[in-house]
Design a protein around this motif. Structure first.
Motif, PDB file in Angstrom:
ATOM      1  N   TYR A   3       0.842  -1.189   0.000  1.00 28.65           N
ATOM      2  CA  TYR A   3       0.000   0.000   0.000  1.00 28.65           C
ATOM      3  C   TYR A   3       0.875   1.236   0.000  1.00 28.65           C
ATOM      4  O   TYR A   3       1.937   1.252   0.616  1.00 28.65           O
ATOM      5  N   CYS A   4       0.411   2.260  -0.691  1.00 29.92           N
ATOM      6  CA  CYS A   4       1.125   3.537  -0.739  1.00 29.92           C
ATOM      7  C   CYS A   4       1.073   4.176   0.651  1.00 29.92           C
ATOM      8  O   CYS A   4       0.007   4.266   1.262  1.00 29.92           O
ATOM      9  N   SER A   5       2.226   4.631   1.126  1.00 21.93           N
ATOM     10  CA  SER A   5       2.265   5.247   2.458  1.00 21.93           C
ATOM     11  C   SER A   5       1.660   6.652   2.447  1.00 21.93           C
ATOM     12  O   SER A   5       1.324   7.188   3.485  1.00 21.93           O
ATOM     13  N   LYS A   9      -3.554   3.637  -1.212  1.00 24.25           N
ATOM     14  CA  LYS A   9      -4.058   2.768  -2.283  1.00 24.25           C
ATOM     15  C   LYS A   9      -3.147   1.556  -2.449  1.00 24.25           C
ATOM     16  O   LYS A   9      -1.945   1.607  -2.189  1.00 24.25           O
ATOM     17  N   GLU A  10      -3.737   0.471  -2.919  1.00 24.52           N
ATOM     18  CA  GLU A  10      -3.006  -0.756  -3.142  1.00 24.52           C
ATOM     19  C   GLU A  10      -2.118  -0.601  -4.379  1.00 24.52           C
ATOM     20  O   GLU A  10      -2.539  -0.051  -5.398  1.00 24.52           O
ATOM     21  N   SER A  75      -7.741   4.375   8.797  1.00 27.37           N
ATOM     22  CA  SER A  75      -7.518   5.699   8.202  1.00 27.37           C
ATOM     23  C   SER A  75      -6.308   5.756   7.283  1.00 27.37           C
ATOM     24  O   SER A  75      -6.338   6.423   6.262  1.00 27.37           O
ATOM     25  N   ARG A  76      -5.247   5.063   7.620  1.00 31.91           N
ATOM     26  CA  ARG A  76      -4.061   5.143   6.761  1.00 31.91           C
ATOM     27  C   ARG A  76      -4.255   4.423   5.432  1.00 31.91           C
ATOM     28  O   ARG A  76      -3.508   4.642   4.496  1.00 31.91           O
ATOM     29  N   TYR A  77      -5.247   3.551   5.352  1.00 31.90           N
ATOM     30  CA  TYR A  77      -5.498   2.827   4.104  1.00 31.90           C
ATOM     31  C   TYR A  77      -6.590   3.454   3.259  1.00 31.90           C
ATOM     32  O   TYR A  77      -6.496   3.471   2.042  1.00 31.90           O
ATOM     33  N   ASP A  78      -7.643   3.946   3.887  1.00 27.64           N
ATOM     34  CA  ASP A  78      -8.751   4.486   3.090  1.00 27.64           C
ATOM     35  C   ASP A  78      -8.821   6.011   3.103  1.00 27.64           C
ATOM     36  O   ASP A  78      -9.615   6.605   2.386  1.00 27.64           O
ATOM     37  N   ARG A 111     -17.588   0.948   6.258  1.00 23.95           N
ATOM     38  CA  ARG A 111     -16.140   1.074   6.447  1.00 23.95           C
ATOM     39  C   ARG A 111     -15.559  -0.139   7.172  1.00 23.95           C
ATOM     40  O   ARG A 111     -14.487  -0.628   6.823  1.00 23.95           O
ATOM     41  N   ILE A 112     -16.260  -0.623   8.176  1.00 26.10           N
ATOM     42  CA  ILE A 112     -15.806  -1.811   8.901  1.00 26.10           C
ATOM     43  C   ILE A 112     -15.793  -3.010   7.962  1.00 26.10           C
ATOM     44  O   ILE A 112     -14.842  -3.793   7.941  1.00 26.10           O
ATOM     45  N   GLY A 113     -16.854  -3.158   7.160  1.00 28.50           N
ATOM     46  CA  GLY A 113     -16.912  -4.260   6.198  1.00 28.50           C
ATOM     47  C   GLY A 113     -15.790  -4.196   5.183  1.00 28.50           C
ATOM     48  O   GLY A 113     -15.183  -5.222   4.842  1.00 28.50           O
ATOM     49  N   ALA A 114     -15.475  -3.000   4.689  1.00 34.24           N
ATOM     50  CA  ALA A 114     -14.389  -2.836   3.720  1.00 34.24           C
ATOM     51  C   ALA A 114     -13.039  -3.187   4.343  1.00 34.24           C
ATOM     52  O   ALA A 114     -12.189  -3.811   3.699  1.00 34.24           O
ATOM     53  N   GLU A 115     -12.854  -2.806   5.602  1.00 34.40           N
ATOM     54  CA  GLU A 115     -11.580  -3.109   6.267  1.00 34.40           C
ATOM     55  C   GLU A 115     -11.449  -4.601   6.559  1.00 34.40           C
ATOM     56  O   GLU A 115     -10.362  -5.164   6.462  1.00 34.40           O
TER      57      GLU A 115
END
Length: 166
Positions: A3-5, A9-10, A75-78, A111-115
């Protein structure tokens, strides 16, 4: 996958720059457990009993923890930030005649489901769970309790994963 820091994004394992934001992909250190450990012992029975005993204060504390924990985990991913539960309940719910809590619950469930999906955790949870169990399930009385159980279990699973993998 990595993932981009910068944008979360993946990106491909071989990528040197992020195709989304153009930032250089830095080699991430191996997964290290986070400094602080998130709560993993949420349960429906404890939620109900302690909420009754404390006249609802425990329920507010738990849901505040859920909103804070999902921000810590995702938060750091989405790149999103979920509004704190106390703001939703004490300020925006009466100002909007109950609309904001519905939107907030929809968004946090999604959001929980996506994570859960992003982390590869095999548990079915999302906005459909909120609308199906909490809203429509209210017709059979126990629906909101089923939703609450599923929400707490999903957060326990995410917190356990975060405590191990960061």
């Amino acid at each position: 996958m990595r993932y981009c820091s910068h944008c979360g994004k993946e990106v491909n394992d071989e990528a040197e720059i992020c195709l989304n934001c153009g930032c250089k992909i830095e080699e991430a250190p191996k997964a290290v457990a986070p400094v602080g450990q998130l709560n993993t012992n949420r349960s429906l029975l404890k939620f109900i009993l302690l909420s009754i005993i404390t006249f609802g204060i425990y329920g507010i504390v738990v849901m505040s923890g859920v909103s804070s924990d999902i921000n810590t985990i995702a938060s750091r991913y989405d790149g999103k930030k979920t509004m704190h539960y106390c703001l939703v309940v004490f300020i925006f719910s009466w100002l909007t005649l109950g609309i904001v809590p519905l939107v907030w619950s929809h968004k946090i469930s999604n959001r929980i489901g996506a994570e859960l999906l992003r982390r590869g955790i095999d548990y079915n949870f999302g906005a459909g769970t909120f609308w199906g169990w909490c809203i429509l399930g209210a017709l059979i009385i126990v629906g909101p309790f089923v939703y609450c159980h599923k929400l707490l279990k999903a957060m326990n699973l995410l917190s356990e994963n975060y405590n191990v993998n960061g």
